[in-house]
Design a protein around this motif. Structure first.
Motif, PDB file in Angstrom:
ATOM      1  N   ALA A  70       5.700   5.534  -1.662  1.00 43.59           N
ATOM      2  CA  ALA A  70       5.442   7.227  -0.853  1.00 43.59           C
ATOM      3  C   ALA A  70       5.142   8.268  -1.019  1.00 43.59           C
ATOM      4  CB  ALA A  70       6.602   6.515   0.243  1.00 43.59           C
ATOM      5  N   VAL A  71       4.555   8.969  -0.099  1.00 38.08           N
ATOM      6  CA  VAL A  71       4.014  10.884  -0.280  1.00 38.08           C
ATOM      7  C   VAL A  71       4.381  11.427   0.745  1.00 38.08           C
ATOM      8  CG1 VAL A  71       2.869  10.917  -2.848  1.00 38.08           C
ATOM      9  CG2 VAL A  71       1.926  10.250  -0.380  1.00 38.08           C
ATOM     10  N   LEU A  72       5.451  12.024   0.409  1.00 36.07           N
ATOM     11  CA  LEU A  72       5.686  13.000   2.372  1.00 36.07           C
ATOM     12  C   LEU A  72       5.528  14.773   2.162  1.00 36.07           C
ATOM     13  CD1 LEU A  72       9.287  12.413   3.989  1.00 36.07           C
ATOM     14  CD2 LEU A  72       8.592  15.443   2.695  1.00 36.07           C
ATOM     15  N   ALA A  73       5.142  14.563   2.992  1.00 37.22           N
ATOM     16  CA  ALA A  73       4.404  16.330   3.133  1.00 37.22           C
ATOM     17  C   ALA A  73       4.753  16.688   4.382  1.00 37.22           C
ATOM     18  CB  ALA A  73       2.672  16.830   2.454  1.00 37.22           C
ATOM     19  N   ALA A  74       5.166  18.279   4.862  1.00 34.67           N
ATOM     20  CA  ALA A  74       5.471  18.634   5.795  1.00 34.67           C
ATOM     21  C   ALA A  74       4.204  19.484   5.591  1.00 34.67           C
ATOM     22  CB  ALA A  74       6.936  18.966   5.658  1.00 34.67           C
ATOM     23  N   ARG A 115      11.803   4.290 -14.033  1.00 31.77           N
ATOM     24  CA  ARG A 115      12.255   4.076 -15.136  1.00 31.77           C
ATOM     25  C   ARG A 115      14.564   2.743 -14.555  1.00 31.77           C
ATOM     26  NH1 ARG A 115       9.525   7.951 -17.771  1.00 31.77           N
ATOM     27  NH2 ARG A 115      10.991   8.751 -18.135  1.00 31.77           N
ATOM     28  N   ALA A 116      14.415   4.046 -14.061  1.00 28.33           N
ATOM     29  CA  ALA A 116      15.798   4.057 -12.679  1.00 28.33           C
ATOM     30  C   ALA A 116      16.170   2.700 -12.471  1.00 28.33           C
ATOM     31  CB  ALA A 116      16.089   5.459 -13.143  1.00 28.33           C
ATOM     32  N   VAL A 117      15.608   3.012 -11.269  1.00 29.82           N
ATOM     33  CA  VAL A 117      15.394   2.171  -9.878  1.00 29.82           C
ATOM     34  C   VAL A 117      14.390   0.954  -9.385  1.00 29.82           C
ATOM     35  CG1 VAL A 117      17.258   3.463  -9.036  1.00 29.82           C
ATOM     36  CG2 VAL A 117      14.397   4.046  -8.386  1.00 29.82           C
ATOM     37  N   ALA A 118      14.577  -0.002  -9.110  1.00 36.46           N
ATOM     38  CA  ALA A 118      14.063  -0.776  -7.972  1.00 36.46           C
ATOM     39  C   ALA A 118      13.133  -0.939  -7.291  1.00 36.46           C
ATOM     40  CB  ALA A 118      14.247  -2.416  -8.594  1.00 36.46           C
ATOM     41  N   VAL A 119      13.938  -0.587  -6.337  1.00 34.46           N
ATOM     42  CA  VAL A 119      13.928   0.413  -4.855  1.00 34.46           C
ATOM     43  C   VAL A 119      12.821   0.902  -4.420  1.00 34.46           C
ATOM     44  CG1 VAL A 119      16.765  -0.138  -4.111  1.00 34.46           C
ATOM     45  CG2 VAL A 119      15.375   2.072  -5.067  1.00 34.46           C
ATOM     46  N   PRO A 120      11.913   1.911  -3.286  1.00 31.99           N
ATOM     47  CA  PRO A 120      11.050   2.343  -3.321  1.00 31.99           C
ATOM     48  C   PRO A 120      11.434   3.683  -3.776  1.00 31.99           C
ATOM     49  CG  PRO A 120      10.470   0.544  -1.473  1.00 31.99           C
ATOM     50  CD  PRO A 120      12.000  -0.075  -2.192  1.00 31.99           C
ATOM     51  N   ILE A 121      10.314   4.209  -3.842  1.00 30.57           N
ATOM     52  CA  ILE A 121      10.626   5.811  -4.587  1.00 30.57           C
ATOM     53  C   ILE A 121      10.237   6.820  -2.923  1.00 30.57           C
ATOM     54  CG2 ILE A 121      11.285   7.956  -5.369  1.00 30.57           C
ATOM     55  CD1 ILE A 121      11.390   6.355  -8.048  1.00 30.57           C
ATOM     56  N   ILE A 122      10.120   7.727  -2.205  1.00 24.21           N
ATOM     57  CA  ILE A 122       9.276   8.487  -1.531  1.00 24.21           C
ATOM     58  C   ILE A 122       9.587   9.981  -2.274  1.00 24.21           C
ATOM     59  CG2 ILE A 122       9.367   9.869   0.739  1.00 24.21           C
ATOM     60  CD1 ILE A 122      10.630   7.049   1.950  1.00 24.21           C
ATOM     61  N   ALA A 123       8.558  10.518  -2.501  1.00 25.35           N
ATOM     62  CA  ALA A 123       7.522  11.521  -3.601  1.00 25.35           C
ATOM     63  C   ALA A 123       8.096  13.092  -1.909  1.00 25.35           C
ATOM     64  CB  ALA A 123       7.022  11.239  -4.430  1.00 25.35           C
ATOM     65  N   SER A 124       8.478  14.130  -2.279  1.00 22.87           N
ATOM     66  CA  SER A 124       8.923  15.407  -1.737  1.00 22.87           C
ATOM     67  C   SER A 124       9.326  16.272  -2.331  1.00 22.87           C
ATOM     68  CB  SER A 124      10.479  14.709  -0.968  1.00 22.87           C
ATOM     69  OG  SER A 124      10.545  16.151   0.181  1.00 22.87           O
ATOM     70  N   GLY A 125       8.255  17.658  -1.791  1.00 21.70           N
ATOM     71  CA  GLY A 125       8.484  18.976  -2.350  1.00 21.70           C
ATOM     72  C   GLY A 125       7.225  19.193  -3.599  1.00 21.70           C
ATOM     73  N   LEU A 130       0.744  -1.068  -0.046  1.00 20.00           N
ATOM     74  CA  LEU A 130       0.222  -0.213  -0.383  1.00 20.00           C
ATOM     75  C   LEU A 130       0.995   1.374   0.039  1.00 20.00           C
ATOM     76  CD1 LEU A 130      -2.596  -1.347   2.694  1.00 20.00           C
ATOM     77  CD2 LEU A 130      -2.885  -1.420   0.380  1.00 20.00           C
ATOM     78  N   PRO A 131       0.357   2.105  -1.087  1.00 20.80           N
ATOM     79  CA  PRO A 131       1.482   2.854  -1.006  1.00 20.80           C
ATOM     80  C   PRO A 131       1.109   4.268   1.124  1.00 20.80           C
ATOM     81  CG  PRO A 131      -0.704   3.445  -1.816  1.00 20.80           C
ATOM     82  CD  PRO A 131      -0.641   2.112  -1.267  1.00 20.80           C
ATOM     83  N   ARG A 132       2.402   4.660   1.190  1.00 20.25           N
ATOM     84  CA  ARG A 132       2.438   5.282   2.690  1.00 20.25           C
ATOM     85  C   ARG A 132       2.259   6.545   2.199  1.00 20.25           C
ATOM     86  NH1 ARG A 132       8.742   3.431   3.572  1.00 20.25           N
ATOM     87  NH2 ARG A 132       8.191   3.009   1.311  1.00 20.25           N
ATOM     88  N   VAL A 133       2.011   7.403   3.552  1.00 26.81           N
ATOM     89  CA  VAL A 133       1.585   8.646   3.655  1.00 26.81           C
ATOM     90  C   VAL A 133       2.727   9.264   4.425  1.00 26.81           C
ATOM     91  CG1 VAL A 133       0.511  10.327   4.486  1.00 26.81           C
ATOM     92  CG2 VAL A 133      -0.949   9.501   2.582  1.00 26.81           C
ATOM     93  N   ILE A 134       3.240  10.431   4.683  1.00 24.98           N
ATOM     94  CA  ILE A 134       5.184  10.224   5.311  1.00 24.98           C
ATOM     95  C   ILE A 134       4.637  11.795   5.303  1.00 24.98           C
ATOM     96  CG2 ILE A 134       6.861   9.740   6.094  1.00 24.98           C
ATOM     97  CD1 ILE A 134       7.660   7.985   3.618  1.00 24.98           C
ATOM     98  N   PRO A 135       4.218  12.211   7.101  1.00 24.87           N
ATOM     99  CA  PRO A 135       4.961  13.684   7.659  1.00 24.87           C
ATOM    100  C   PRO A 135       5.740  13.242   7.700  1.00 24.87           C
ATOM    101  CG  PRO A 135       2.923  12.528   8.579  1.00 24.87           C
ATOM    102  CD  PRO A 135       3.271  11.891   7.687  1.00 24.87           C
TER     103      PRO A 135
END
Lengths: 250, 198
Positions: free
Chosen positions: A220-224, A192-202, A3-8
């Motif tokens: 995962a999506v990060l926000a503050a 396209r470049a990596v197989a590991v998880p990506i946390i989007a930020s900004g 499941l996608p992660r929501v990360i404060p």
């Protein structure tokens, strides 16, 4: 299915949460332990604490903050800021971090990633990468954006994964603090470049931005800012993501 | 109540395990003493790192026999993440390294084509007869997995490019591939049920 992660994200300086646009003009945004407990109660999937202290005294506070957050947080805790050596990472892990993020120090000495992965495992070794648009691509920026490296961000991420990074915390320097949405092209290129998880930020200001980032390949999506300002609770954000067709942990 | 013994397996996230125990009203005693491992009323075997490295450390510390004995005799034991994998005989992660061999199986890699490591939340389905495990959503951080619930154990499964073992239980012995200490209120409840089970 994951499941996608929501990360404060808590940017902590001298023991307090701060916020600012593009790491400038910092102002106080609260107590890290209170915020961590509140976000956990609202259904956050993980918490990121970034120590943005400029002084050794501030760094000392950071370990205390990690320990105090750990005590109340039944969720994964990723900590970054000022990690230069494996011993720095070990101190954060001992204080209660589950994953350690490295940024500037890994650009200066890429072997740090090999060292961290060997000692603590790939799942513990996170590359924080700040990327700024440059020509047809993106270049790595370090030292909180003060230095452009001329290094291709996608190529650097691929090398970092080869060396042992188990996850990429990918911040768009152009979008950070703007509320204009994540850099979706950057996310798609990284996917396209990596197989590991990506946390989007900004750049996140709305649930739609997060759904777009997940569709573009983020795990995962990060926000503050949107959380600290009480503009949006994590629970309401997740309800809105679900309404947009994103399956989330509720 | 005596403190829960947490085995010092090396660079594991021991603070997270200790915090979860403390939230449940129990203290943690982090230890690498064979006497504690043999005689501690309750024991947590956490694990982060590589199979061969941690198995080798258990041998170097002289803990293997005490661990095998307490699991075989059903004394309250909670194995987490790599801790579950160490119950097997071997792992494709570290060819030649010897696990505790409590379970007749070899640990295998998550398949190509899925996100590796698996870092995130995944649905868990508890099989029939589970007392400690329930359906829920768990936080995982792994690249290797056990493929099937062994005979004599109850189990829960999850899916990441195919089914794998999310957790096993047999009496007071509980082994979780996921991190119950990081799996929110659901995971905390599992820890608390294990602390009550005799």
């Amino acid at each position: 299915m994951l499941l996608p992660r929501v990360i404060p994200c808590l940017d902590v300086r001298d023991g307090r949460v701060v916020k600012g646009v593009r790491f400038q003009g910092l102002r106080d945004a609260g107590d890290p332990v209170e915020l961590a407990a509140a976000y956990a109660g609202q259904g956050a999937d993980e918490l990121v604490v970034l120590d943005v202290s400029a002084t050794p005294e501030g760094r000392g506070h950071a370990l205390e903050v990690v320990a105090a957050v750990r005590a109340v947080l039944p969720l994964p805790l990723t900590v970054g800021g000022g990690v230069r050596e494996p011993d720095d990472a070990e101190a954060l892990l001992a204080a209660g971090a589950d994953k350690v993020a490295v940024n500037t120090a890994a650009v200066a000495r890429p072997g740090l990633l090999d060292d961290l992965a060997r000692r603590f495992g790939r799942q513990c070794t996170i590359l924080a990468l700040d990327a700024a648009r440059s020509g047809d691509g993106w270049e790595v920026v370090v030292r909180s954006g003060r230095d452009r490296t001329g290094r291709d961000a996608i190529g650097w991420a691929a090398e970092a994964v080869d060396r042992g990074a188990g996850e990429i915390l990918l911040t768009s320097w152009d979008r950070d603090g703007t509320g204009a949405g994540y850099d979706l092209e950057l996310l798609a290129a990284m996917r396209r470049a990596v197989a590991v998880p990506i946390i989007a930020s900004g750049g996140a200001a709305r649930p739609l931005h997060m759904a777009q980032a997940l569709a573009a390949g983020a795990d995962a999506v990060l926000a503050a800012t949107i959380f600290h300002d009480d503009r949006m609770s994590v629970s309401r954000l997740k309800a809105e993501l679900a309404a947009l067709g994103v399956e989330v942990r509720r | 109540m005596s403190a829960v013994v947490v085995v010092r397996t090396g660079a594991a996230n021991l603070a997270s395990v200790a915090a979860a125990l403390r939230r449940a009203g129990r203290e943690a005693r982090i230890s690498a003493s064979a006497d504690d491992i043999a005689h501690g009323e309750r024991l947590v075997l956490p694990g982060v790192g590589a199979f061969g490295e941690v198995a080798g450390r258990l041998d170097a510390l002289g803990l293997r026999a005490a661990l095998v004995e307490r699991i075989a005799s059903g004394r309250p034991t909670l194995a987490i993440c790599l801790g579950l994998q160490l119950l097997a005989e071997a792992s494709d992660e570290s060819p030649g390294a010897r696990g505790l061999g409590v379970i007749e199986a070899t640990v295998t890699a998550l398949p190509e084509g899925v996100r590796r490591p698996q870092l995130g939340w995944n649905r868990v389905a508890a099989g029939p007869g589970c007392r400690l495990l329930t359906d829920g959503t768990a936080y995982f951080a792994n690249s290797f997995k056990l493929d099937a619930v062994p005979d004599g154990w109850r189990g829960a499964t999850a899916d990441h490019g195919g089914p794998f073992v999310a957790a096993l239980e047999r009496g007071a012995v509980l082994a979780c591939q996921f991190h119950p200490e990081l799996s929110g209120a659901w995971g905390q409840a599992i820890v608390e049920r294990w602390l009550e089970v005799a």
